[in-house]
Motif scaffolding. Structure first.
Motif, mmCIF file in Angstrom:
data_model
loop_
_atom_site.group_PDB
_atom_site.id
_atom_site.type_symbol
_atom_site.label_atom_id
_atom_site.label_comp_id
_atom_site.label_asym_id
_atom_site.label_seq_id
_atom_site.Cartn_x
_atom_site.Cartn_y
_atom_site.Cartn_z
ATOM 1 N N ASP A 20 -0.660 -1.299 10.346
ATOM 2 C CA ASP A 20 -1.848 -1.990 11.289
ATOM 3 C C ASP A 20 -2.482 -2.229 10.969
ATOM 4 O O ASP A 20 -4.030 -2.308 11.197
ATOM 5 C CB ASP A 20 -1.553 -0.785 11.974
ATOM 6 N N ASP A 21 -2.859 -1.960 9.750
ATOM 7 C CA ASP A 21 -4.224 -2.032 8.895
ATOM 8 C C ASP A 21 -4.963 -3.611 8.590
ATOM 9 O O ASP A 21 -3.970 -4.920 8.553
ATOM 10 C CB ASP A 21 -4.121 -1.839 7.168
ATOM 11 N N GLU A 22 -5.968 -3.643 9.698
ATOM 12 C CA GLU A 22 -6.336 -4.788 9.650
ATOM 13 C C GLU A 22 -7.460 -5.384 9.080
ATOM 14 O O GLU A 22 -8.188 -4.412 8.950
ATOM 15 C CB GLU A 22 -6.284 -5.656 11.106
ATOM 16 N N PHE A 23 -7.823 -6.167 7.824
ATOM 17 C CA PHE A 23 -8.570 -6.026 6.864
ATOM 18 C C PHE A 23 -9.405 -8.119 7.976
ATOM 19 O O PHE A 23 -8.852 -8.934 7.965
ATOM 20 C CB PHE A 23 -8.313 -6.539 5.550
ATOM 21 N N GLY A 24 -10.885 -7.866 7.478
ATOM 22 C CA GLY A 24 -11.493 -9.094 8.135
ATOM 23 C C GLY A 24 -11.736 -9.667 7.008
ATOM 24 O O GLY A 24 -11.477 -9.361 6.168
ATOM 25 N N GLU A 25 -12.314 -10.513 7.834
ATOM 26 C CA GLU A 25 -12.992 -12.195 6.838
ATOM 27 C C GLU A 25 -13.681 -11.189 5.483
ATOM 28 O O GLU A 25 -13.305 -12.181 4.437
ATOM 29 C CB GLU A 25 -13.296 -13.391 7.394
ATOM 30 N N GLU A 26 -14.478 -10.587 6.032
ATOM 31 C CA GLU A 26 -15.040 -9.840 5.183
ATOM 32 C C GLU A 26 -14.579 -9.505 3.998
ATOM 33 O O GLU A 26 -14.716 -9.558 2.385
ATOM 34 C CB GLU A 26 -16.538 -9.277 5.630
ATOM 35 N N GLU A 27 -13.874 -8.277 4.133
ATOM 36 C CA GLU A 27 -13.233 -7.832 3.277
ATOM 37 C C GLU A 27 -12.154 -8.253 2.010
ATOM 38 O O GLU A 27 -12.185 -8.755 1.025
ATOM 39 C CB GLU A 27 -12.119 -6.817 3.734
ATOM 40 N N ASN A 32 -11.339 -11.781 -2.621
ATOM 41 C CA ASN A 32 -10.951 -12.912 -3.131
ATOM 42 C C ASN A 32 -12.629 -13.180 -4.285
ATOM 43 O O ASN A 32 -12.003 -13.207 -5.553
ATOM 44 C CB ASN A 32 -10.885 -13.666 -1.576
ATOM 45 N N SER A 33 -13.649 -12.380 -4.515
ATOM 46 C CA SER A 33 -14.671 -12.783 -5.355
ATOM 47 C C SER A 33 -14.393 -12.173 -6.283
ATOM 48 O O SER A 33 -14.502 -12.699 -7.625
ATOM 49 C CB SER A 33 -16.022 -11.917 -4.191
ATOM 50 N N MET A 34 -14.100 -10.716 -6.295
ATOM 51 C CA MET A 34 -13.868 -9.708 -7.000
ATOM 52 C C MET A 34 -12.857 -9.899 -8.577
ATOM 53 O O MET A 34 -12.357 -10.283 -9.249
ATOM 54 C CB MET A 34 -13.572 -8.857 -6.472
ATOM 55 N N LEU A 35 -11.655 -10.806 -7.556
ATOM 56 C CA LEU A 35 -10.817 -11.264 -8.507
ATOM 57 C C LEU A 35 -10.929 -12.822 -8.828
ATOM 58 O O LEU A 35 -10.391 -12.437 -10.558
ATOM 59 C CB LEU A 35 -9.650 -12.162 -7.454
ATOM 60 N N ASP A 36 -11.944 -13.170 -8.157
ATOM 61 C CA ASP A 36 -12.567 -14.203 -9.344
ATOM 62 C C ASP A 36 -13.205 -14.078 -10.335
ATOM 63 O O ASP A 36 -12.563 -15.021 -11.561
ATOM 64 C CB ASP A 36 -13.494 -15.393 -8.071
#
Length: 102
Positions: A20-27, A32-36
């Motif tokens: 039920d954990d929902e991540f927002g667009e910011e997370e 994604n930024s960290m992975l990049d």
């Protein structure tokens, strides 16, 4: 039913797994930024590794060539010394030269 990691004693119906954990667009954007950024660092590291590998191969080749040149020089000077010694032996000695000049 087996668990999420193939464990036969845990099932997903036991309530242990909570999706039920929902991540927002910011997370997602932050992840994604960290992975990049990680990908960029890894690309840079790979490029440096390739550069170092190339330099190492150049150094090894240069060292091999220097060894071959040094060995050839040693063998060449030994051969030249032997040749020079043979020439000296074939020359007439000084007393012989004096007798010939008379």
């Amino acid at each position: 039913m087996s668990g999420p990691n193939g464990d036969p004693n845990i099932s997903s119906e036991d309530g242990i797994i909570n999706d039920d954990d929902e991540f927002g667009e910011e997370e997602y954007a932050a992840i994604n930024s960290m992975l990049d950024q990680i990908n960029s660092y890894l690309d840079d590291l790979e490029e440096r590794n390739d550069t170092l590998n190339g330099k190492l191969h150049e150094l090894l080749e240069s060292n091999r060539q220097a060894r071959l040149d040094f060995r050839a020089e040693l063998l060449g000077s030994t051969t030249q010394e032997e040749h020079h010694a043979a020439e000296l032996e074939s020359l007439p000695s000084k007393p012989d030269q004096l007798e010939e000049n008379k």
